[in-house]
Design an enzyme around this catalytic site. Sequence first.
Site, mmCIF file in Angstrom:
data_model
loop_
_atom_site.group_PDB
_atom_site.id
_atom_site.type_symbol
_atom_site.label_atom_id
_atom_site.label_comp_id
_atom_site.label_asym_id
_atom_site.label_seq_id
_atom_site.Cartn_x
_atom_site.Cartn_y
_atom_site.Cartn_z
ATOM 1 N N GLY A 28 27.422 42.019 -2.307
ATOM 2 C CA GLY A 28 26.467 41.732 -1.237
ATOM 3 C C GLY A 28 25.776 42.982 -0.717
ATOM 4 C CG HIS B 228 21.548 39.590 0.797
ATOM 5 N ND1 HIS B 228 22.828 39.787 1.251
ATOM 6 C CD2 HIS B 228 21.403 38.254 0.658
ATOM 7 C CE1 HIS B 228 23.426 38.608 1.382
ATOM 8 N NE2 HIS B 228 22.580 37.661 1.032
ATOM 9 C CG ASP C 160 35.556 50.527 -9.070
ATOM 10 O OD1 ASP C 160 36.028 50.165 -10.176
ATOM 11 O OD2 ASP C 160 34.591 51.314 -8.968
ATOM 12 C CG HIS D 100 27.618 37.441 -3.433
ATOM 13 N ND1 HIS D 100 26.638 36.492 -3.293
ATOM 14 C CD2 HIS D 100 27.138 38.356 -4.335
ATOM 15 C CE1 HIS D 100 25.602 36.816 -4.060
ATOM 16 N NE2 HIS D 100 25.893 37.925 -4.702
ATOM 17 C CG HIS E 231 1.621 30.850 -0.316
ATOM 18 N ND1 HIS E 231 0.690 31.804 0.003
ATOM 19 C CD2 HIS E 231 1.802 30.108 0.809
ATOM 20 C CE1 HIS E 231 0.300 31.630 1.243
ATOM 21 N NE2 HIS E 231 0.968 30.611 1.765
HETATM 22 C C1 LIG Z 1 22.387 43.005 13.114
HETATM 23 C C2 LIG Z 1 23.813 43.272 12.718
HETATM 24 C C3 LIG Z 1 23.832 43.865 11.303
HETATM 25 C C4 LIG Z 1 24.313 44.300 13.726
HETATM 26 O O1 LIG Z 1 25.638 44.586 13.457
HETATM 27 P P1 LIG Z 1 26.356 45.734 14.305
HETATM 28 O O2 LIG Z 1 25.574 47.019 14.199
HETATM 29 O O3 LIG Z 1 27.798 45.759 13.894
HETATM 30 O O4 LIG Z 1 26.163 45.251 15.798
HETATM 31 P P2 LIG Z 1 27.239 44.824 16.902
HETATM 32 O O5 LIG Z 1 28.004 43.611 16.454
HETATM 33 O O6 LIG Z 1 28.000 46.060 17.271
HETATM 34 O O7 LIG Z 1 26.308 44.398 18.088
HETATM 35 C C5 LIG Z 1 25.600 45.332 18.900
HETATM 36 C C6 LIG Z 1 24.853 44.567 19.965
HETATM 37 O O8 LIG Z 1 23.772 43.847 19.359
HETATM 38 C C7 LIG Z 1 23.897 42.439 19.600
HETATM 39 N N1 LIG Z 1 23.529 41.757 18.358
HETATM 40 C C8 LIG Z 1 24.013 41.994 17.111
HETATM 41 N N2 LIG Z 1 23.440 41.201 16.215
HETATM 42 C C9 LIG Z 1 22.589 40.410 16.899
HETATM 43 C C10 LIG Z 1 21.730 39.363 16.484
HETATM 44 N N3 LIG Z 1 21.620 39.001 15.208
HETATM 45 N N4 LIG Z 1 20.966 38.775 17.422
HETATM 46 C C11 LIG Z 1 21.069 39.141 18.739
HETATM 47 N N5 LIG Z 1 21.876 40.130 19.170
HETATM 48 C C12 LIG Z 1 22.636 40.763 18.266
HETATM 49 C C13 LIG Z 1 25.352 42.222 19.943
HETATM 50 O O9 LIG Z 1 25.514 41.058 20.723
HETATM 51 C C14 LIG Z 1 25.684 43.491 20.688
HETATM 52 O O10 LIG Z 1 25.175 43.390 21.997
HETATM 53 P P3 LIG Z 1 25.958 44.029 23.258
HETATM 54 O O11 LIG Z 1 25.996 45.512 22.983
HETATM 55 O O12 LIG Z 1 25.111 43.637 24.415
HETATM 56 O O13 LIG Z 1 27.308 43.399 23.224
HETATM 57 C C15 LIG Z 1 24.700 41.987 12.722
HETATM 58 O O14 LIG Z 1 25.010 41.574 14.041
HETATM 59 C C16 LIG Z 1 24.033 40.816 12.007
HETATM 60 O O15 LIG Z 1 23.274 40.010 12.585
HETATM 61 N N6 LIG Z 1 24.317 40.719 10.680
HETATM 62 C C17 LIG Z 1 23.787 39.701 9.819
HETATM 63 C C18 LIG Z 1 24.953 38.932 9.164
HETATM 64 C C19 LIG Z 1 24.488 37.955 8.134
HETATM 65 O O16 LIG Z 1 23.352 37.518 8.073
HETATM 66 N N7 LIG Z 1 25.381 37.613 7.216
HETATM 67 C C20 LIG Z 1 25.051 36.739 6.114
HETATM 68 C C21 LIG Z 1 25.821 37.162 4.907
HETATM 69 S S1 LIG Z 1 25.453 36.199 3.519
#
Ligand SMILES: CC(C)(COP(=O)(O)OP(=O)(O)OC[C@H]1O[C@@H](n2cnc3c(N)ncnc32)[C@H](O)[C@@H]1OP(=O)(O)O)[C@@H](O)C(=O)NCCC(=O)NCCS
Length: 217
Positions: free
Chosen positions: A78, A154, A38, A17, A145
């Site tokens: 981030g 974020h 850090d 980032h 808007h």
């Molecule tokens: C929502 C989020 C934070 C959850 O992370 P987590 O707590 O580590 O979750 P896990 O990866 O352990 O997933 C848990 C369950 O939720 C499901 N799941 C996680 N994120 C999901 C999503 N966005 N949509 C649908 N299902 C999702 C997984 O498939 C998993 O299902 P299962 O138990 O049936 O296998 C993450 O998946 C996510 O979407 N992060 C956003 C990343 C992003 O936008 N990055 C941009 C950076 S600039």
Amino acid sequence: MIENTIKKMIIIGAGGHGKVVADIAKKNQYEVIGFIDDNENKKKNGKYDVIGTIKDIDMYLNSDDDKYSNLYFFVAIGNNQMREEISKLLMKKGIIQPTLIHPSAVIDDSVSIGEGTVVMANVVINADTNVGSACIINTSSSVDHDCIIEDYVHISPGVHIAGTVKVGKRTWIGIGTSIINNISLNEYVIIGAGSSVIKDIDDKGIYFGIPAKKNYG
Ligand SMILES: CC(C)(COP(=O)(O)OP(=O)(O)OC[C@H]1O[C@@H](n2cnc3c(N)ncnc32)[C@H](O)[C@@H]1OP(=O)(O)O)[C@@H](O)C(=O)NCCC(=O)NCCS
């Protein structure tokens, strides 16, 4: 003696980032001197050097070296809570953080954007929206808007937020999410990637899916 008026910047947070923020800073006529982080094992961030840790901020601020004159700091972390913490530390020291806007962003004149916020490439922000401090409005997202985006939010790449949406402090909207108009999201909410938010979210927690539902797992 000719005063050195070139704006210099040290970016806090030597990650991916931060590299994108460095590019935007350069496009806003800052000379990026380097990163501080850090993690003392980090020596480089892409083409930039890592030149210290948070405790070195005062040393750079108080330096008599012309290299560090006209110096600005920007927090490029981030994680919303960490960005808030360091942004508040800079405020305590009386350091004003600039607002960085990529030249390709399309922003209506009536929009207000707080200090320490970065607006990345190809973002659109429409009329009468207020964006708080130390937010990330990430690449190719749109905020329509009359929205209120509170501090330390974020909005990830490719998110689309319709009109009159409120996003509470420290909330993170995952990549590619859509939020319909007239919706309010609480503080400390995480919306997973690719979600569709069609109802108010009043409780903190992780939500995802179409439509977005709370993840109790
Ligand atoms: C929502 C989020 C934070 C959850 O992370 P987590 O707590 O580590 O979750 P896990 O990866 O352990 O997933 C848990 C369950 O939720 C499901 N799941 C996680 N994120 C999901 C999503 N966005 N949509 C649908 N299902 C999702 C997984 O498939 C998993 O299902 P299962 O138990 O049936 O296998 C993450 O998946 C996510 O979407 N992060 C956003 C990343 C992003 O936008 N990055 C941009 C950076 S600039």
